[in-house]
Design a protein around this motif. Structure first.
Motif, PDB file in Angstrom:
ATOM      1  N   LYS A 106      -8.966 -29.885  38.405  1.00 43.01           N
ATOM      2  CA  LYS A 106      -7.904 -29.766  37.357  1.00 43.01           C
ATOM      3  C   LYS A 106      -8.949 -29.092  36.041  1.00 43.01           C
ATOM      4  CE  LYS A 106      -5.544 -32.564  34.100  1.00 43.01           C
ATOM      5  NZ  LYS A 106      -6.365 -32.150  32.765  1.00 43.01           N
ATOM      6  N   VAL A 107     -10.160 -28.892  36.177  1.00 36.33           N
ATOM      7  CA  VAL A 107     -10.951 -28.134  35.235  1.00 36.33           C
ATOM      8  C   VAL A 107     -10.561 -26.622  35.331  1.00 36.33           C
ATOM      9  CG1 VAL A 107     -13.449 -27.560  34.752  1.00 36.33           C
ATOM     10  CG2 VAL A 107     -12.999 -29.762  35.419  1.00 36.33           C
ATOM     11  N   THR A 122     -25.020 -21.095  36.541  1.00 35.37           N
ATOM     12  CA  THR A 122     -24.545 -19.816  37.052  1.00 35.37           C
ATOM     13  C   THR A 122     -23.142 -19.535  36.205  1.00 35.37           C
ATOM     14  OG1 THR A 122     -25.474 -20.296  38.989  1.00 35.37           O
ATOM     15  CG2 THR A 122     -23.811 -18.866  39.002  1.00 35.37           C
ATOM     16  N   LEU A 123     -22.561 -20.460  35.797  1.00 35.38           N
ATOM     17  CA  LEU A 123     -20.932 -20.204  35.365  1.00 35.38           C
ATOM     18  C   LEU A 123     -21.357 -19.795  34.000  1.00 35.38           C
ATOM     19  CD1 LEU A 123     -18.910 -23.067  37.010  1.00 35.38           C
ATOM     20  CD2 LEU A 123     -19.050 -20.360  37.765  1.00 35.38           C
ATOM     21  N   ALA A 124     -22.251 -20.670  33.434  1.00 31.21           N
ATOM     22  CA  ALA A 124     -22.368 -20.300  31.725  1.00 31.21           C
ATOM     23  C   ALA A 124     -23.154 -18.743  31.800  1.00 31.21           C
ATOM     24  CB  ALA A 124     -23.714 -21.513  31.222  1.00 31.21           C
ATOM     25  N   LYS A 125     -23.928 -18.702  32.446  1.00 36.10           N
ATOM     26  CA  LYS A 125     -24.679 -17.204  32.509  1.00 36.10           C
ATOM     27  C   LYS A 125     -23.534 -15.995  32.697  1.00 36.10           C
ATOM     28  CE  LYS A 125     -28.016 -14.403  34.663  1.00 36.10           C
ATOM     29  NZ  LYS A 125     -29.155 -14.315  35.892  1.00 36.10           N
ATOM     30  N   SER A 126     -22.718 -16.322  33.866  1.00 35.68           N
ATOM     31  CA  SER A 126     -21.679 -15.389  34.002  1.00 35.68           C
ATOM     32  C   SER A 126     -20.662 -15.102  32.671  1.00 35.68           C
ATOM     33  CB  SER A 126     -20.869 -15.586  35.203  1.00 35.68           C
ATOM     34  OG  SER A 126     -20.448 -16.958  35.212  1.00 35.68           O
ATOM     35  N   SER A 132     -18.559 -26.314  25.569  1.00 38.05           N
ATOM     36  CA  SER A 132     -17.845 -27.505  26.474  1.00 38.05           C
ATOM     37  C   SER A 132     -17.821 -27.113  27.855  1.00 38.05           C
ATOM     38  CB  SER A 132     -16.299 -27.621  26.164  1.00 38.05           C
ATOM     39  OG  SER A 132     -15.415 -26.643  26.473  1.00 38.05           O
ATOM     40  N   LEU A 133     -18.627 -25.735  28.128  1.00 36.10           N
ATOM     41  CA  LEU A 133     -18.903 -25.266  29.602  1.00 36.10           C
ATOM     42  C   LEU A 133     -19.822 -26.483  30.242  1.00 36.10           C
ATOM     43  CD1 LEU A 133     -19.208 -21.521  29.650  1.00 36.10           C
ATOM     44  CD2 LEU A 133     -17.263 -22.703  30.553  1.00 36.10           C
ATOM     45  N   GLU A 134     -20.815 -26.884  30.004  1.00 30.04           N
ATOM     46  CA  GLU A 134     -21.660 -27.721  30.366  1.00 30.04           C
ATOM     47  C   GLU A 134     -20.952 -28.922  30.841  1.00 30.04           C
ATOM     48  OE1 GLU A 134     -26.102 -29.830  30.108  1.00 30.04           O
ATOM     49  OE2 GLU A 134     -25.278 -28.224  28.348  1.00 30.04           O
ATOM     50  N   ARG A 135     -20.143 -29.462  29.856  1.00 32.60           N
ATOM     51  CA  ARG A 135     -19.458 -30.814  30.005  1.00 32.60           C
ATOM     52  C   ARG A 135     -18.211 -30.521  31.049  1.00 32.60           C
ATOM     53  NH1 ARG A 135     -14.520 -32.486  26.448  1.00 32.60           N
ATOM     54  NH2 ARG A 135     -13.986 -30.706  27.978  1.00 32.60           N
ATOM     55  N   ASP A 136     -17.694 -29.277  31.188  1.00 31.11           N
ATOM     56  CA  ASP A 136     -16.761 -29.262  31.830  1.00 31.11           C
ATOM     57  C   ASP A 136     -17.112 -29.205  33.511  1.00 31.11           C
ATOM     58  OD1 ASP A 136     -14.535 -29.301  29.958  1.00 31.11           O
ATOM     59  OD2 ASP A 136     -14.735 -26.965  29.804  1.00 31.11           O
ATOM     60  N   VAL A 137     -18.166 -28.642  33.787  1.00 32.80           N
ATOM     61  CA  VAL A 137     -18.734 -28.514  35.004  1.00 32.80           C
ATOM     62  C   VAL A 137     -19.279 -29.711  35.471  1.00 32.80           C
ATOM     63  CG1 VAL A 137     -20.678 -27.561  36.316  1.00 32.80           C
ATOM     64  CG2 VAL A 137     -19.552 -25.978  34.730  1.00 32.80           C
TER      65      VAL A 137
END
Length: 917
Positions: free
Chosen positions: A761-762, A652-656, A846-851
């Motif tokens: 913190k992310v 969801t977050l990566a898509k947005s 790094s979005l996937e790692r951060d989530v």
């Protein structure tokens, strides 16, 4: 002196000396030799033999050897032995050994002397195995030869060869039946030198000693059993001694005092709870049989009681005659012993076993036993139905308002120099800070049937009457609740004072409660206190109620006394009346016997409680396994849910994010070509066409820098902040879900076991990164019009060639303007777009790692909890398997404690004590 003694001592030569004792023997023998030599058929061997002896004593060993080598008569074997002796003295041990071993004779004395010389030679040469073999052969061949056995014993002891030393002692004891050898054997036993030898090896010797000297027999058997008390051979020795005694003519009249005490110790050890029944059930019948046969006056009743108790628990294991004899002894003999001490020893053994096998602290029953042992204090338990006025009466009794509400648990009011209040439970004895803490505990622990409050205080009434008052929660008037929660404390009482409400005196509920009390504690006297009589307005009615109540009580309990209490009375006067009443019902006769009976009850209750605890533990383990398996399944489901949630939020977050990027990317792709084409307006007819492409390229880059840095980057920043806020909402929803999940699991666990806190913190990192990356944009100069395309080359060449000619500028103007306006600039847009998004590439990747980092903590906690629950399942299954595989680990000790309890009760029959409460 016999001839053999002369030969042994090498004094055969003295036969030739006679009256010439003062003359040198060598000279005398020389003259005798000369005279014999003159005969026609001289016999010189005996003279040469004697001469050899003299030379040997003169230490002229070579001459002695020469003489003995020429012996050809019956003295030849002795001569060979003497030759070997001489070589041994000369230090030629190998030669001596060869000669000794070559001697062959039928003379036992000579053979023994040769063996003893060889024995000494082998010791001198360090050939100890040969020495052992030689001396043992000598003993076997001629055991009565002087000093053979004593030298062997000394050698074995010096070498610490205890196996051969013990063998020698046993063999000589059996052969000679000498008490000296039995004493030697007893010494070896006491010093632990026989522990590695099988018990059966000594049976024959013990049987001989039994008929030789019974006192020595008792000493030796005792030494054997004592020496192996801590060894693995203890059972083997008991078994061997039992079999031996069964075949001996034991008579109790022989007074086996030491052995009788030893058998008592052995019996108590075997049934102490440290062994399984299967380990001892083959041993106990013979042990009990022998104990009864040899028991002295001090132990005969104990042994008989042990036989009867074992026979009750394991019928058929003992002979009918032994059981019958035990019954006769119990019925005929009187037995005096410290029954209380015996009972306490049993109680302490049970508590010690309970501590060893983690059966709880059992502080409550320990406390009760302490109260029972306090013979200076009389225990009066006050009870009655709820609302009968019991608490009010106790306040009057103690002279202060200690209770302002109905009693919620058992309270023991005792005298002490200082105020001390404690709460007693099975788990602990907890001191309370004071009266306020006591009241709070009473309010907090309503219906706390497992607690007893010990309320010690400096109270004159309690001290003067040497009495302790026990208060309990009000009775319900029948039902198992009374029996289970309240009546179990009644056994502490020496007297029960039952409080009756005058308004409902001796109703059906009262009678039902009293029947329960009588059934539970039939030997404890019950007396009555009639309260609230002052609430009856009419005195005649009050008097009638009193008389009717007293008559009803006496028809139910003829010996019961009735006391009237009323708040109208003067408190001091009522206390005095109460004191007189208590004195009249206080009965200390046979208190020790009665307390002993109560102690037996609590021991039985303790054993029953352990059995129930074992059942409860097994049921709890089964339930724990089932519950944990269910939790394990639910936790695994939660883990899978969280994994899906992480994947969903990541997508969801990566898509947005990509949608925002695509929006900016499209705007750049659409705007840049249009912006560059609009730059055609910068071309003028008077422009310097020789360098127009350079100026125009610079201007285009300048416009791109302004567009991307001042327009697109701020817009991208705003969109990213909106995206972060949206992500925050998504994360907050996830955290709320995890909080609800954790709350659900914590409710099931019954504790705050899970805290599923995500890492917000992310979001801070994202804000910091986006602010940093969007704080400015520096476009690397793009080659827009300086590329080597055919059209650009043609224009640049034309500009340089014709730009200097004024008549050509109109043409160049139109050409350049048309070129700029008609160019697509798609590749330029792609290039600047790539530059624009380049700083964000790592962020996007790094979005996937951060989530995942955001959810890392909760996921780890859930996985750890899954492992913990799985470990608990395994542990509980192992405990269940152990309990089911070896049920005797728990059951057998309790059964054996029951045997001891029944033994003690049988002993009380002989002692005229109480069998049960």
């Amino acid at each position: 002196m016999t001839l053999e003694q002369q030969l042994i001592q090498k004094t055969y030569y003295k036969m030739f000396i006679n009256e010439h004792e003062n003359i040198d023997p060598a000279r005398v023998l020389g003259e005798v030799f000369q005279e014999e030599a003159k005969k026609d058929v001289p016999d010189l061997s005996n003279i040469r033999f004697a001469q050899g002896e003299v030379y040997f004593h003169y230490k002229d060993y070579e001459t002695a050897i020469f003489k003995w080598e020429n012996i050809i008569n019956e003295l030849e074997p002795w001569a060979k032995k003497n030759i070997a002796d001489a070589y041994f003295e000369l230090g030629m041990a190998p030669t001596a050994e060869d000669i000794y071993t070559s001697i062959q004779s039928d003379n036992p004395t000579l053979n023994t002397e040769v063996a003893l010389k060889l024995f000494a030679l082998y010791i001198d040469r360090g050939k100890l195995d040969a020495a052992v073999s030689t001396i043992k052969k000598a003993i076997l061949a001629n055991p009565d030869y002087p000093n053979v056995t004593s030298r062997a014993r000394a050698f074995f002891e010096e070498q610490q060869d205890w196996e051969n030393a013990v063998e020698l002692a046993v063999n000589e004891a059996k052969r000679t039946e000498s008490l000296e050898w039995f004493d030697i054997l007893c010494g070896y036993v006491k010093n632990g030198k026989t522990q590695v030898i099988a018990p059966s090896y000594f049976s024959h010797a013990l049987a001989l000693l039994f008929y030789r000297d019974k006192d020595k027999f008792e000493q030796l058997v005792t030494a054997f059993l004592d020496s192996c008390r801590q060894e693995d051979t203890y059972f083997s020795w008991l078994n061997e001694v039992n079999h031996l005694l069964l075949n001996l003519d034991l008579k109790r009249e022989d007074h086996w005092k030491v052995l009788s005490a030893l058998y008592k110790d052995a019996y108590l050890r075997l049934i102490s709870g440290r062994y399984f029944i299967k380990e001892i059930n083959g041993l106990l019948p013979d042990l009990l049989t022998n104990w009864l046969r040899l028991a002295d006056h001090e132990h005969i009743v104990i042994a008989a009681a042990a036989v009867l108790s074992w026979n009750e628990m394991f019928p058929g294991s003992l002979s009918v005659s032994i059981v019958k004899e035990s019954e006769e002894l119990i019925s005929k003999l009187e037995f005096e012993s410290d029954e209380l001490e015996e009972c306490l020893t049993l109680f302490q053994s049970i508590i010690k076993w309970a501590d060893t096998y983690d059966m709880g602290e059992n502080n409550r029953v320990k406390w009760i036993v302490q109260q029972l042992l306090d013979f200076q204090t009389y225990h009066m338990l006050v009870t009655g139905l709820s609302g009968s006025g019991k608490s009010t009466f106790i306040n009057t009794l103690l002279g202060e308002d200690l209770q302002d509400s109905p009693t919620s648990m058992a309270i023991m009011f005792k005298y002490a120099d200082e105020l001390e209040i404690s709460e007693v439970t099975d788990a602990s004895i907890t001191p309370l800070a004071g009266f306020t803490d006591f009241q709070e505990r009473m309010d907090r622990l309503r219906n706390a049937s497992e607690s007893i409050i010990e309320f010690c205080q400096p109270n004159g009434f309690l001290r003067q009457n040497s009495i302790a008052i026990m208060d309990t929660a009000g009775l319900k008037g029948g039902g198992h609740q009374d029996r289970d929660e309240i009546l179990k404390n009644f056994h502490v009482a020496d007297t029960i004072l039952y409080v009756l409400d005058a308004n409902t005196a001796f109703a059906d509920k009262e009678q039902a409660a009293l029947l329960q009390i009588q059934e539970l504690v039939p030997d404890i006297p019950i007396h009555f206190l009639l309260s609230k009589l002052d609430t009856i307005a009419d005195e005649n009615d009050a008097l009638r109620i009193y008389r009717e109540t007293e008559a009803a009580i006496h028809s139910f309990l003829p010996d019961a006394k009735v006391f009237v209490s009323s708040i109208r009375y003067d408190r001091k006067q009522e206390q005095e009346d109460l004191q007189a009443f208590i004195k009249s019902i206080k009965n200390t006769r046979n208190m020790k016997d009665k307390r002993l009976a109560k102690l037996l009850f609590y021991i039985r209750m303790l054993l029953s409680g352990f059995l129930q605890k074992r059942i409860d533990v097994e049921n709890q383990l089964v339930e724990a396994v089932r519950w944990n398996e269910d939790m394990h399944s639910k936790l695994n489901g939660a883990v899978n849910q969280l994994v899906d949630l992480v994947a969903n939020k990541t997508e969801t977050l990566a898509k947005s994010y990509r949608e925002i990027k695509n929006t900016i990317e499209k705007e750049i792709a659409d705007t840049v070509p249009k912006m560059l084409r609009e730059c055609s307006g910068l071309i003028k007819e008077n422009s310097d066409f020789t360098r127009i492409h350079l100026d125009l390229n610079d201007e285009m880059n300048h416009k791109l820098q302004q567009f991307l840095g001042e327009q697109m980057m701020p817009k991208y920043f705003r969109l990213l902040q909106d995206w972060i806020e949206t992500s925050k909402i998504e994360f907050a929803q996830s955290q709320k879900f995890l909080n609800e999940l954790a709350e659900g699991f914590n409710n099931m666990f019954g504790e705050e076991r899970l805290t599923l806190s995500c890492d917000f913190k992310v979001l801070d990192d994202w804000r910091r990164d986006t602010e940093r990356m969007t704080s400015g944009f520096r476009l690397e100069k793009v080659n827009i019009l300086l590329r080597r395309t055919p059209s650009q080359l043609l224009l640049k060449s034309a500009g340089k060639l014709f730009g200097a000619l004024a008549q050509n500028k109109a043409m160049l103007y139109n050409k350049f303007k048309a070129f700029v306006e008609n160019e697509e600039y798609l590749d330029v847009a792609a290039t600047v777009g790539q530059q624009f998004f380049q700083p964000f590439e790592l962020f996007e990747k790094s979005l996937e790692r951060d989530v995942s980092m955001f959810f890392k903590g909760p996921l780890a906690i859930l996985n750890d909890t899954v492992e913990e629950v799985h470990s608990e399942i395994q542990t509980n299954r192992e405990l269940l398997d152990q309990m089911n595989t070896n049920p005797e680990m728990f059951r057998d000790p309790l059964t054996l404690f029951e045997v001891r309890l029944r033994q003690f009760e049988w002993m009380t029959v002989a002692g005229k004590g109480l069998m049960k409460v």
